[in-house]
Write an enzyme that holds these catalytic residues in place. Structure first.
Site, PDB file in Angstrom:
ATOM      1  N   LYS A  11       0.924  -1.246  -0.017  1.00 31.73           N
ATOM      2  CA  LYS A  11      -0.262  -0.034  -0.057  1.00 31.73           C
ATOM      3  C   LYS A  11       0.918   1.364  -0.061  1.00 31.73           C
ATOM      4  O   LYS A  11       1.629   1.445   0.822  1.00 31.73           O
ATOM      5  CB  LYS A  11      -0.819  -0.028   1.268  1.00 31.73           C
ATOM      6  CG  LYS A  11      -2.030   1.151   1.026  1.00 31.73           C
ATOM      7  CD  LYS A  11      -2.929   1.056   2.540  1.00 31.73           C
ATOM      8  CE  LYS A  11      -3.941   1.998   2.067  1.00 31.73           C
ATOM      9  NZ  LYS A  11      -4.970   1.869   3.162  1.00 31.73           N
ATOM     10  N   LYS A  34      -2.120  -1.490  -3.925  1.00 33.99           N
ATOM     11  CA  LYS A  34      -2.872  -0.467  -3.910  1.00 33.99           C
ATOM     12  C   LYS A  34      -2.204   0.849  -3.784  1.00 33.99           C
ATOM     13  O   LYS A  34      -1.153   0.748  -3.074  1.00 33.99           O
ATOM     14  CB  LYS A  34      -3.828  -0.535  -2.460  1.00 33.99           C
ATOM     15  CG  LYS A  34      -4.757   0.576  -2.407  1.00 33.99           C
ATOM     16  CD  LYS A  34      -5.410   0.354  -0.721  1.00 33.99           C
ATOM     17  CE  LYS A  34      -6.184   1.462  -0.569  1.00 33.99           C
ATOM     18  NZ  LYS A  34      -6.929   1.360   0.751  1.00 33.99           N
TER      19      LYS A  34
HETATM   20  C1  PBG Z   1      -7.194   3.522   5.010  1.00 32.97           C
HETATM   21  C2  PBG Z   1      -7.768   3.433   3.617  1.00 32.97           C
HETATM   22  C3  PBG Z   1      -7.456   4.067   2.263  1.00 32.97           C
HETATM   23  C4  PBG Z   1      -8.449   3.497   1.587  1.00 32.97           C
HETATM   24  C5  PBG Z   1      -9.002   2.628   2.132  1.00 32.97           C
HETATM   25  N1  PBG Z   1      -8.921   2.436   3.428  1.00 32.97           N
HETATM   26  C6  PBG Z   1      -6.457   5.056   2.314  1.00 32.97           C
HETATM   27  C7  PBG Z   1      -6.376   6.198   3.327  1.00 32.97           C
HETATM   28  O1  PBG Z   1      -7.388   6.861   3.223  1.00 32.97           O
HETATM   29  O2  PBG Z   1      -5.417   6.531   3.462  1.00 32.97           O
HETATM   30  C8  PBG Z   1      -8.438   4.073  -0.015  1.00 32.97           C
HETATM   31  C9  PBG Z   1      -9.531   3.597  -0.670  1.00 32.97           C
HETATM   32  C10 PBG Z   1      -9.804   4.345  -1.824  1.00 32.97           C
HETATM   33  O3  PBG Z   1      -9.059   5.468  -2.156  1.00 32.97           O
HETATM   34  O4  PBG Z   1     -10.549   3.823  -2.848  1.00 32.97           O
HETATM   35  N2  PBG Z   1      -7.076   2.388   5.816  1.00 32.97           N
END
Ligand code: PBG
Length: 337
Positions: free
Chosen positions: A206, A260
């Site tokens: 991530k 991701k």
């Molecule tokens: C954080 C989380 C994020 C996303 C899902 N869970 C990233 C964040 O806010 O830093 C992003 C999903 C998206 O952008 O579609 N645990």
């Protein structure tokens, strides 16, 4: 008399790539990758209340739904053949605190949603995130202490939250908070609680990305977040470090891996699939979705075409599937083909 000697003949000889592209039937015959409904995981946003379908301004076509509406959406997804959904809660501000304590409430919004969907639509897979960001008053994924996101204490809490999510019926736990050692700890915690068959899809790589912007609006963490997530998410400049991080998750017992964001990280998708051979998923995140929608709404691109092209690109890059907000739209198009 026309001169039949062309320069191109001398260069290509008898090699002609276009023979296989000459007709629809040859193109279909040699097509290497295909997108099917089985490749789709649909992320949805949940809000407290009943009868609520609240459009998210930064994500045209995506809504925050109350549990009853999420159940209807899950039914629709199952009818379309979508294998699984991933749920993200947008909880009341009053419930958010320094440690994200609401993640440890057994019947919190995310667990209520899981239980309700499992009861009404038992055949759809439910994937839940254990990161603390929907529950914290500072929008970070872990416990904030003296300006630091503390690793081990966060992992302890994440394990407890994972067990509660599994108790509620979650099929796969997907930890996105990037704390070290979380996969092994969650595996041991789930097993000790009798949840041997609950899987772990690790958000293995991530990246600290600008593509998450619209998601933070969707779950209202945008105004809360102090600073950035650079001390726990991966630097977008680092590919080899990402593979090392994924390797640890594999060792610790991850069943599936995720990359991701997606499209800007296709090299990582390919490397992860090649290196480990585990089921590998890309998360086409909110910013990727919104870019396509916004340009399409302006008439600048053919939105449907680019939606399909980006999703196929993930397959070509070695992914087994994609988490995408386009899932129901794509499933409907695929059903017509
Ligand atoms: C954080 C989380 C994020 C996303 C899902 N869970 C990233 C964040 O806010 O830093 C992003 C999903 C998206 O952008 O579609 N645990």
């Amino acid at each position: 008399m026309q001169d039949k000697t062309h320069l191109v003949d001398e260069i290509t000889g008898h090699r002609r790539m276009r023979r296989n592209r000459k007709a629809d039937w040859t193109r279909r015959l040699v097509q290497e990758n295909r997108l099917t409904v089985d490749d789709l995981i649909w992320p949805i946003f949940i809000v407290p209340g009943t009868g609520i379908v609240d459009p998210i301004a930064a994500m045209p076509g995506v809504n925050r739904m109350s549990v009853d509406k999420a159940v209807e959406a899950a039914k629709e997804a199952a009818d379309l053949g979508i294998p699984a959904i991933a749920t993200f809660p947008d909880i009341e501000m009053e419930l958010r605190d320094e440690t994200g304590s609401n993640s440890l409430v057994a019947n919190n919004l995310i667990n209520q949603t899981t239980a309700a969907i499992k009861k009404a639509v038992p055949d759809i897979g439910i994937i839940t995130d254990v990161a603390l960001d929907p529950f914290t008053s500072h929008g970070h994924d872990g416990i904030l202490r003296d300006g630091e996101i503390v690793n081990d204490e966060t992992v302890d809490q994440v394990v407890k939250a994972a067990i509660l999510q599994a108790d509620a019926g979650a099929d796969i736990i997907a930890p996105s908070e990037m704390m070290d050692g979380r996969i092994g700890a969650i595996r041991r915690g789930l097993d000790a609680a009798g949840h041997q068959s609950v899987g772990i899809m690790s958000y293995a790589t991530k990246f600290s990305s600008g593509f998450y912007g619209p998601y933070r609006e969707a779950i209202n963490t945008k105004g809360l977040l102090k600073g950035d997530k650079n001390s726990y998410y991966i630097n977008p400049a680092n590919g080899t470090e990402a593979i090392r991080d994924a390797a640890l998750d594999v060792e610790e017992g991850a069943d599936m891996l995720m990359v991701k964001p997606g499209l800007a990280y296709l090299d990582i998708c390919w490397r992860v699939k090649e290196a480990f051979g585990l089921p590998t998923f890309a998360y086409q995140v909110s910013g990727e979705y919104s870019q396509i929608k916004a340009a399409a709404m302006n008439g600048w691109i053919d939105g449907e075409r680019i939606m399909m092209e980006t999703l196929l690109a993930f397959k070509r890059a070695g992914c087994d599937g994609i988490l995408t907000y386009f899932a129901p739209e794509v499933a409907k198009i695929l059903a017509k083909r």
